[in-house]
Design a protein around this motif. Structure first.
Motif, PDB file in Angstrom:
ATOM      1  N   MET A   1       0.778  -1.281  -0.443  1.00 11.85           N
ATOM      2  CA  MET A   1       0.544   0.149  -0.198  1.00 11.85           C
ATOM      3  C   MET A   1       0.797   1.567   0.384  1.00 11.85           C
ATOM      4  SD  MET A   1      -3.610   1.125   2.560  1.00 11.85           S
ATOM      5  CE  MET A   1      -2.363  -0.002   3.446  1.00 11.85           C
ATOM      6  N   SER A   2       0.892   2.031  -1.540  1.00 13.47           N
ATOM      7  CA  SER A   2       1.672   3.138  -0.753  1.00 13.47           C
ATOM      8  C   SER A   2       0.721   4.388  -1.736  1.00 13.47           C
ATOM      9  CB  SER A   2       2.530   3.049  -2.271  1.00 13.47           C
ATOM     10  OG  SER A   2       3.650   3.780  -2.804  1.00 13.47           O
ATOM     11  N   TRP A   3       0.777   6.062  -1.473  1.00 17.48           N
ATOM     12  CA  TRP A   3       0.882   7.129  -1.864  1.00 17.48           C
ATOM     13  C   TRP A   3       1.002   7.050  -2.768  1.00 17.48           C
ATOM     14  CZ3 TRP A   3       1.068  10.565   2.875  1.00 17.48           C
ATOM     15  CH2 TRP A   3       1.026   9.619   3.919  1.00 17.48           C
ATOM     16  N   GLY A   4       2.238   6.683  -3.406  1.00 15.69           N
ATOM     17  CA  GLY A   4       2.423   6.737  -5.205  1.00 15.69           C
ATOM     18  C   GLY A   4       0.969   6.303  -6.040  1.00 15.69           C
ATOM     19  N   THR A   5       1.173   5.378  -5.319  1.00 13.48           N
ATOM     20  CA  THR A   5      -0.272   4.358  -6.704  1.00 13.48           C
ATOM     21  C   THR A   5      -1.270   4.381  -6.698  1.00 13.48           C
ATOM     22  OG1 THR A   5       0.050   2.651  -5.377  1.00 13.48           O
ATOM     23  CG2 THR A   5       2.202   2.549  -7.128  1.00 13.48           C
ATOM     24  N   GLU A   6      -1.299   4.704  -5.025  1.00 13.99           N
ATOM     25  CA  GLU A   6      -2.740   4.786  -4.309  1.00 13.99           C
ATOM     26  C   GLU A   6      -3.833   6.188  -4.225  1.00 13.99           C
ATOM     27  OE1 GLU A   6      -4.718   2.003  -3.850  1.00 13.99           O
ATOM     28  OE2 GLU A   6      -3.305   0.573  -3.938  1.00 13.99           O
ATOM     29  N   LEU A   7      -2.563   7.242  -4.075  1.00 17.92           N
ATOM     30  CA  LEU A   7      -3.222   7.901  -4.197  1.00 17.92           C
ATOM     31  C   LEU A   7      -2.797   9.385  -5.061  1.00 17.92           C
ATOM     32  CD1 LEU A   7      -3.128   9.017  -0.141  1.00 17.92           C
ATOM     33  CD2 LEU A   7      -4.668   8.411  -1.823  1.00 17.92           C
ATOM     34  N   TRP A   8      -1.911   9.024  -6.295  1.00 20.42           N
ATOM     35  CA  TRP A   8      -1.121   9.510  -7.394  1.00 20.42           C
ATOM     36  C   TRP A   8      -1.954  10.987  -7.902  1.00 20.42           C
ATOM     37  CZ3 TRP A   8      -3.583  11.231 -11.927  1.00 20.42           C
ATOM     38  CH2 TRP A   8      -5.073  10.173 -12.188  1.00 20.42           C
ATOM     39  N   ASP A   9      -3.474  11.235  -7.643  1.00 22.88           N
ATOM     40  CA  ASP A   9      -4.175  12.310  -8.049  1.00 22.88           C
ATOM     41  C   ASP A   9      -3.940  13.183  -6.540  1.00 22.88           C
ATOM     42  OD1 ASP A   9      -5.594  11.043  -7.333  1.00 22.88           O
ATOM     43  OD2 ASP A   9      -7.272  10.758  -8.452  1.00 22.88           O
ATOM     44  N   GLN A  10      -3.501  13.117  -5.527  1.00 24.04           N
ATOM     45  CA  GLN A  10      -4.514  13.514  -4.297  1.00 24.04           C
ATOM     46  C   GLN A  10      -3.256  14.224  -3.664  1.00 24.04           C
ATOM     47  OE1 GLN A  10      -7.512  13.238  -4.029  1.00 24.04           O
ATOM     48  NE2 GLN A  10      -7.882  11.909  -5.240  1.00 24.04           N
ATOM     49  N   PHE A  11      -2.259  14.433  -4.752  1.00 18.93           N
ATOM     50  CA  PHE A  11      -1.477  16.051  -4.506  1.00 18.93           C
ATOM     51  C   PHE A  11      -1.555  17.050  -3.627  1.00 18.93           C
ATOM     52  CE2 PHE A  11       1.791  19.354  -4.803  1.00 18.93           C
ATOM     53  CZ  PHE A  11       2.860  18.627  -4.350  1.00 18.93           C
ATOM     54  N   ASP A  12      -3.002  17.226  -4.260  1.00 15.78           N
ATOM     55  CA  ASP A  12      -3.059  19.266  -2.678  1.00 15.78           C
ATOM     56  C   ASP A  12      -3.510  18.112  -1.423  1.00 15.78           C
ATOM     57  OD1 ASP A  12      -2.587  20.438  -4.934  1.00 15.78           O
ATOM     58  OD2 ASP A  12      -4.278  20.552  -5.562  1.00 15.78           O
ATOM     59  N   ASN A  13      -4.223  16.997  -1.644  1.00 18.17           N
ATOM     60  CA  ASN A  13      -5.234  16.241   0.073  1.00 18.17           C
ATOM     61  C   ASN A  13      -4.006  16.066   0.824  1.00 18.17           C
ATOM     62  OD1 ASN A  13      -7.956  16.695  -0.364  1.00 18.17           O
ATOM     63  ND2 ASN A  13      -7.708  14.879  -2.156  1.00 18.17           N
ATOM     64  N   LEU A  14      -3.019  16.015   0.380  1.00 15.80           N
ATOM     65  CA  LEU A  14      -1.513  15.274   1.150  1.00 15.80           C
ATOM     66  C   LEU A  14      -0.891  16.145   0.908  1.00 15.80           C
ATOM     67  CD1 LEU A  14      -0.084  12.273  -1.277  1.00 15.80           C
ATOM     68  CD2 LEU A  14      -1.254  11.932   0.930  1.00 15.80           C
ATOM     69  N   GLU A  15      -1.109  17.471   0.937  1.00 14.27           N
ATOM     70  CA  GLU A  15      -0.024  18.700   1.387  1.00 14.27           C
ATOM     71  C   GLU A  15      -1.013  19.024   2.329  1.00 14.27           C
ATOM     72  OE1 GLU A  15       1.633  22.805  -0.398  1.00 14.27           O
ATOM     73  OE2 GLU A  15      -0.248  21.761  -1.409  1.00 14.27           O
ATOM     74  N   LYS A  16      -2.400  18.771   1.979  1.00 13.93           N
ATOM     75  CA  LYS A  16      -3.048  19.335   3.724  1.00 13.93           C
ATOM     76  C   LYS A  16      -2.970  18.468   4.644  1.00 13.93           C
ATOM     77  CE  LYS A  16      -6.490  21.846   0.755  1.00 13.93           C
ATOM     78  NZ  LYS A  16      -8.048  21.355  -0.142  1.00 13.93           N
ATOM     79  N   HIS A  17      -2.826  16.598   4.139  1.00 12.19           N
ATOM     80  CA  HIS A  17      -2.622  16.132   5.323  1.00 12.19           C
ATOM     81  C   HIS A  17      -2.037  16.505   6.056  1.00 12.19           C
ATOM     82  CE1 HIS A  17      -3.649  12.293   7.735  1.00 12.19           C
ATOM     83  NE2 HIS A  17      -2.019  11.627   7.327  1.00 12.19           N
ATOM     84  N   THR A  18      -0.630  16.239   5.982  1.00 13.96           N
ATOM     85  CA  THR A  18       0.381  16.758   5.927  1.00 13.96           C
ATOM     86  C   THR A  18       0.860  17.571   7.210  1.00 13.96           C
ATOM     87  OG1 THR A  18       1.659  17.339   4.343  1.00 13.96           O
ATOM     88  CG2 THR A  18       1.892  15.301   4.630  1.00 13.96           C
ATOM     89  N   GLN A  19       0.277  19.081   7.001  1.00 14.25           N
ATOM     90  CA  GLN A  19      -0.189  19.785   7.578  1.00 14.25           C
ATOM     91  C   GLN A  19      -0.861  19.800   8.694  1.00 14.25           C
ATOM     92  OE1 GLN A  19       2.058  22.738   6.526  1.00 14.25           O
ATOM     93  NE2 GLN A  19       1.006  23.283   9.040  1.00 14.25           N
ATOM     94  N   TRP A  20      -1.846  19.600   8.443  1.00 19.49           N
ATOM     95  CA  TRP A  20      -2.545  18.563   9.254  1.00 19.49           C
ATOM     96  C   TRP A  20      -1.700  17.698  10.062  1.00 19.49           C
ATOM     97  CZ3 TRP A  20      -4.285  13.859  11.551  1.00 19.49           C
ATOM     98  CH2 TRP A  20      -4.465  13.409  12.421  1.00 19.49           C
ATOM     99  N   GLY A  21      -0.747  16.782  10.563  1.00 22.14           N
ATOM    100  CA  GLY A  21      -0.050  15.983  11.302  1.00 22.14           C
ATOM    101  C   GLY A  21       0.528  16.822  11.999  1.00 22.14           C
ATOM    102  N   ILE A  22       1.665  17.619  11.098  1.00 21.39           N
ATOM    103  CA  ILE A  22       2.531  18.524  12.311  1.00 21.39           C
ATOM    104  C   ILE A  22       1.769  20.154  12.996  1.00 21.39           C
ATOM    105  CG2 ILE A  22       4.246  21.377  11.341  1.00 21.39           C
ATOM    106  CD1 ILE A  22       4.710  19.408   8.781  1.00 21.39           C
ATOM    107  N   ASP A  23       0.522  20.278  13.209  1.00 25.60           N
ATOM    108  CA  ASP A  23      -0.018  20.577  13.599  1.00 25.60           C
ATOM    109  C   ASP A  23      -0.461  19.787  14.903  1.00 25.60           C
ATOM    110  OD1 ASP A  23       0.217  23.152  12.043  1.00 25.60           O
ATOM    111  OD2 ASP A  23      -2.247  22.354  11.001  1.00 25.60           O
TER     112      ASP A  23
END
Length: 611
Positions: A1-23
């Protein structure tokens, strides 16, 4: 299970999610920081609480900590201080192991996240550029194809028209060929651009983006692992101090179990025991038997002539119970009408015949007894203010013995300290004598002399207090009714010391009666007290007295007399300003010595005249 294959088109959502993780991580850091502040505040409050209830130095509270219950409370305060220290340890460890580490990690995480998403945006921009190139090549190919079709149709039209010259036809044919060549070139360029775009797109979605997203996924997983480890550390920091906190609680439990109620009760006895014994039983006074005998001057003279004792009483007089409680019988002030002329006639001493009363009063005011009276007044004030005499004579015997023993122990400790200093200086002097370069041996002589004087003074003090201690220890076994009743004297001594100076010692005519100290009163042999209080026989008369003034005996143990009245003396003044007299078989009590003229029998013990 990899974000690169499963979430190849979710660049913006990944950006928001990682920012939430830092928060979330920063929020956890803030939580831990506030926890450390709470721990520090709690530790500070615990320390202040422990300090608040610690006994003050050189105060009465220190004496209270002799009891096991108060010592257990003191141990609890000390353990609470250690308990507070463990909360400070929790705060320090959480600050260093969690807050500090996570703060640095968050900074690193932000930099890594920024780098990964920068690479992702760069890859997206590259594929978008390739797509734009493909679209431009496609549009150019499409345009060239349309231009070639139009040129071909125009050539065919010109070739079919018979009116068109051969040159125009040739020109149209060349133009059509040129357009066809341009279309072929555009086609080839479009084909090449398409192949390149497809290759770039494949690499983008199957190589570059998966790699970037994989790195972002790993970064996010490290963040999750790190926050989990921090939570474990959060619990471990608490767990590390639990054994020490448990020891603190065990010590508190141990201190509570060490409380000995029997021992505390014994300490109360030792603290407040006076050394006196309780009063004996009061004899029954039978008022049903009428007293037939009356006292007259003739019977008085017969009694004095015969030298026989008075008939026995059926019981003791009521006034015999309270002879030494001064606060129950203070001498009243002399009457306002008292004057030398008001004093009734009677036998006077040679000194009275020669000197007027006013002269003797003036002599008293300038004599040594007056100074002694002021000293006694000062002593009474010092007792009232809490200073107390040096020999602790204001205390009951048992308490006085304890205080004297404590003073002796303190002086012995001081002597030992002075001797240790003297020994050290002596050794130093020997070293200086053997090695003059290290110092002057004569420089310590002055200090040695001072230490010797101090030791000698302290030894004299020890001898003095040991003498008082031996005196008290020698008197403690002698406990009679007199000693038992003297316990009331110590209760009112602070005020009696001031009042007795002016009242007990100064009579209405200005004469002075020397008051014995309490220590002197305690020295009276026990046999005299036994004779006075324990003997059922009435006391024999030792003389007579004449009342100089009217005295209203309102206090218990006293007797009222009228001016000029003649009475029997059965007990002379013991130095406290009171004389015991008897009117008849049923009436006896104390009157102020200064209110009567006493005529003791010559053969009586200690015969003398009080004026």
């Amino acid at each position: 299970m990899s974000w690169g294959t499963e979430l190849w088109d979710q660049f913006d959502n990944l950006e928001k999610h990682t920012q939430w993780g830092i928060d979330v991580l920063e929020k956890y850091i803030k939580f831990v920081k506030e926890r450390t502040e709470i721990e520090l505040s709690y530790a500070k409050q615990l320390r202040n609480l422990s300090k608040k209830y610690q006994p003050k130095k050189n105060s009465k509270e220190e004496e209270e900590y002799r009891y096991t219950s108060t010592r257990a409370f003191l141990a609890t305060l000390n353990e609470m201080n250690d308990y507070a220290g463990q909360h400070e340890v929790i705060s320090e460890n959480m600050t260093s192991l969690i807050t500090g580490e996570l703060t640095r990690y968050v900074q690193e995480l932000k930099q890594e996240r920024k780098s990964h998403f920068h690479d992702g945006r760069k890859a997206q921009q590259h594929i978008e550029t390739c797509w734009k190139q493909l679209e431009a090549s496609k549009r150019r190919f499409e345009r060239d194809c349309k231009e070639a079709d139009r040129a071909q149709q125009y050539f065919e039209k010109m070739d079919a028209d018979i009116n068109v010259t051969k040159a125009d036809v040739e020109k149209a044919r060349q133009q059509a060929q040129l357009r066809h060549q341009m279309a072929e070139d555009s086609k080839a360029e479009y084909s090449s651009t398409l192949q390149k775009f497809n290759s770039e797109q494949h690499d983008h979605y199957y190589t570059h983006i998966p790699n970037i997203f994989q790195k972002i996924q790993e970064m996010e997983e490290r963040r999750i692992v790190r926050i989990g480890e921090s939570m474990k550390t959060f619990a471990e920091v608490d767990r590390q101090v639990i054994p020490i906190i448990g020891k603190c609680l065990d010590e508190i439990t141990k201190a509570a179990e060490s409380i000995d109620h029997k021992n505390d009760s014994q300490l109360v006895i030792e603290a407040f025991k006076s050394g006196f014994e309780p009063p004996g039983d009061i004899d029954f006074e039978d008022f049903t038997q009428p007293m037939k005998r009356t006292v007259s001057e003739s019977s008085l003279s017969n009694s004095r002539g015969d030298g026989k004792s008075e008939p026995k009483f059926g019981g003791k007089s009521k006034g015999k119970l309270w002879p030494f409680i001064k606060k129950n019988k203070p001498p009243p002030p002399p009457p306002a009408s008292a004057s030398p002329s008001a004093v009734p006639n009677g036998p006077q001493s040679p000194k009275q015949q020669k000197e007027p009363l006013s002269h003797r009063f003036n002599e008293f005011m300038t004599s040594k007894p007056k100074i002694h009276c002021f000293r006694s007044l000062k002593r009474g004030l010092s007792l009232k203010l809490g200073a107390g005499p040096e020999d602790f004579s204001n205390l009951p015997p048992e308490q006085r013995r304890k205080k004297l023993q404590q003073k002796v122990d303190e002086l012995n400790k001081d002597i030992q300290k002075e001797m240790d200093q003297r020994d050290a200086l002596t050794k130093m002097k020997d070293v200086y004598i053997k090695n003059p370069q290290m110092g002057d041996a004569a420089s310590v002589d002055h200090r040695l002399a001072e230490l010797g004087q101090n030791i000698e003074k302290l030894r004299l003090e020890v001898q003095k207090f040991e003498g008082w201690l031996a005196e008290v220890e020698g008197r403690l076994p002698l406990r009679t009714d007199q000693a038992r009743r003297q316990s009331g004297l110590y209760e009112g001594q602070n005020t009696a010391a001031v009042n007795s100076c002016a009242q007990d010692r100064e009579s209405p005519d200005g004469s002075y009666t020397e008051e014995q100290s309490q220590e002197t009163e305690m020295k009276v042999p026990a046999t005299e007290f036994d004779d006075e209080f324990d003997d059922e026989e009435p006391l024999p008369t030792i003389g007579t007295c004449k009342a100089l003034y009217t005295f209203e005996g309102q206090n218990e143990g006293t007797i009222s007399v009228a001016e000029g009245e003649m009475l029997y003396v059965i007990e002379e003044d013991k130095g406290d300003g009171w004389t015991r007299i008897r009117r008849n078989e049923d009436e006896e009590g104390y009157v102020p010595t200064s209110y009567v003229e006493v005529y003791l029998d010559k053969n009586a013990k200690g015969a003398m005249t009080y004026i």
